[in-house]
Design an enzyme around this catalytic site. Structure first.
Site, mmCIF file in Angstrom:
data_model
loop_
_atom_site.group_PDB
_atom_site.id
_atom_site.type_symbol
_atom_site.label_atom_id
_atom_site.label_comp_id
_atom_site.label_asym_id
_atom_site.label_seq_id
_atom_site.Cartn_x
_atom_site.Cartn_y
_atom_site.Cartn_z
ATOM 1 C CE1 TYR A 33 0.872 -0.190 4.497
ATOM 2 C CE2 TYR A 33 0.038 2.032 4.234
ATOM 3 C CZ TYR A 33 0.726 1.095 4.973
ATOM 4 O OH TYR A 33 1.269 1.455 6.164
ATOM 5 C CE LYS A 149 -4.415 -22.460 10.425
ATOM 6 N NZ LYS A 149 -3.223 -22.841 9.684
ATOM 7 C CD GLU A 182 5.822 -23.000 11.677
ATOM 8 O OE1 GLU A 182 4.836 -23.738 11.684
ATOM 9 O OE2 GLU A 182 5.830 -21.855 12.160
ATOM 10 C CG LEU A 207 0.297 -22.549 13.426
ATOM 11 C CD1 LEU A 207 -0.252 -21.184 13.832
ATOM 12 C CD2 LEU A 207 -0.330 -22.976 12.115
HETATM 13 N N1 PLP Z 1 2.781 -24.317 10.216
HETATM 14 C C1 PLP Z 1 2.256 -23.333 9.472
HETATM 15 C C2 PLP Z 1 3.054 -22.085 9.268
HETATM 16 C C3 PLP Z 1 0.977 -23.459 8.900
HETATM 17 O O1 PLP Z 1 0.464 -22.467 8.171
HETATM 18 C C4 PLP Z 1 0.256 -24.665 9.105
HETATM 19 C C5 PLP Z 1 -1.076 -24.859 8.537
HETATM 20 O O2 PLP Z 1 -1.624 -24.012 7.888
HETATM 21 C C6 PLP Z 1 0.843 -25.677 9.879
HETATM 22 C C7 PLP Z 1 2.104 -25.466 10.418
HETATM 23 C C8 PLP Z 1 0.110 -26.988 10.142
HETATM 24 O O3 PLP Z 1 -0.935 -26.785 11.029
HETATM 25 P P1 PLP Z 1 -2.202 -27.788 11.055
HETATM 26 O O4 PLP Z 1 -1.647 -29.144 11.315
HETATM 27 O O5 PLP Z 1 -3.034 -27.265 12.192
HETATM 28 O O6 PLP Z 1 -2.888 -27.688 9.728
#
Ligand code: PLP
Length: 286
Positions: A33, A149, A182, A207
């Site tokens: 933006y 999330k 992750e 997450l």
């Molecule tokens: N890590 C990230 C960054 C994610 O976006 C996700 C799922 O969208 C996961 C891990 C896996 O999470 P879940 O097992 O709850 O789908």
């Protein structure tokens, strides 16, 4: 005064101005933006803001929907239609509308462009400025809360796209200590030579995957040992197996990391067993 917005080629009353729910700005914060003060009918610091806008677009490898001159005309027309000579103008460009998928749409889609503006009482602003304002200090966490999330997924989008361009399905994210945190949309696992499942602990900035948690319970039921700890990229490359978990992927075996074959380069038995059990349990509604 009813506001008028510019949306993808049309000037519309604000009540009718909208973009698709599949717009990547809404889904991933995959957009940029820019904003200008409007003083005496002119954009303040016009060139500086256009330069930054063009830089932001280039950094995200997003197409500029029209030339700078054309964009300026559209902004001025939006101001005119709103009868604003003293105010504020907001512009947003996103990567456009496409079915939800982290990687860039392929082929590319038309970027979305919206422009809104509002009047500002600069006399009132001047009175505020005469008095001065207060600030409150806050930790700079931008964006260090990967446990939430959130739809602010732009870093994940860029990582996924880079992985795809490297011929991979997923990106594994590595922290400043060289340890895997992750995936861009999945949790990361390895299986060591002893058959122990290893996944990053949740004290790290990751997450808390629901599939990850479920899999730990499943592993306990199947008497498979699990360690929640950091593991390095080197350890992962030397692991017996590697796999990822997510609601969108269940348990998916990984056969190569940065081009290095994992194990014998074929999906391993541990991942296959966990995947089968996970899907079976889910189908039974457990
Ligand atoms: N890590 C990230 C960054 C994610 O976006 C996700 C799922 O969208 C996961 C891990 C896996 O999470 P879940 O097992 O709850 O789908």
């Amino acid at each position: 005064m009813a506001g008028v917005a510019y949306v993808n080629g049309r000037y519309l009353p604000l009540s009718e101005a909208s973009v698709s729910i599949e717009d990547r700005g809404f889904q991933f914060a995959d957009g940029i933006y820019e904003a200008w003060a409007v003083l005496g009918g002119k954009l303040a610091d016009a060139a500086g803001h256009f330069e930054r806008m063009e830089r932001s677009l280039a950094e995200l490898r997003m197409a500029q929907p029209m030339s700078r001159a054309a964009l300026k005309l559209v902004i001025l027309e939006t101001l005119r239609r709103n009868r604003i000579t003293e105010g504020f103008c907001y512009l947003q460009i996103t990567r456009g509308q496409a079915p939800r998928d982290h990687g860039f749409p392929n082929p590319a889609v038309r970027p979305s462009l919206i422009i809104t503006c509002k009047p500002v009482d600069y006399a009132a602003e001047a009175r505020k400025s005469e008095k001065g304002v207060a600030v409150s200090t806050q930790p700079d966490i931008r964006w260090g809360r990967c446990d939430i999330k959130t739809v602010g997924l732009l870093p994940n989008v860029l990582a996924k796209q880079a992985a795809r361009e490297a011929g991979a399905y997923e990106a594994w994210l590595v922290d400043s200590g060289g340890m895997v945190t992750e995936g861009s949309s999945t949790n990361a696992w390895i299986v060591d030579a002893r058959g122990v499942l290893i996944t990053r602990d949740t004290r790290a900035n990751i997450l808390r995957g629901v599939t990850r948690k479920h899999l730990m319970e499943l592993a306990a039921e199947l008497q498979m040992p699990v360690e929640e700890r950091a593991f390095s990229v080197e350890e992962a490359k030397d692991a017996k197996e590697a796999f990822l978990t997510a609601a969108s992927a269940f348990v998916t075996p990984i056969t190569a990391i940065d081009g290095k074959q994992v194990g014998d380069g074929r999906p391993g038995p541990v991942a296959a067993r966990l995947r089968a059990h996970y899907i079976d349990k889910a189908r039974r509604g457990d």
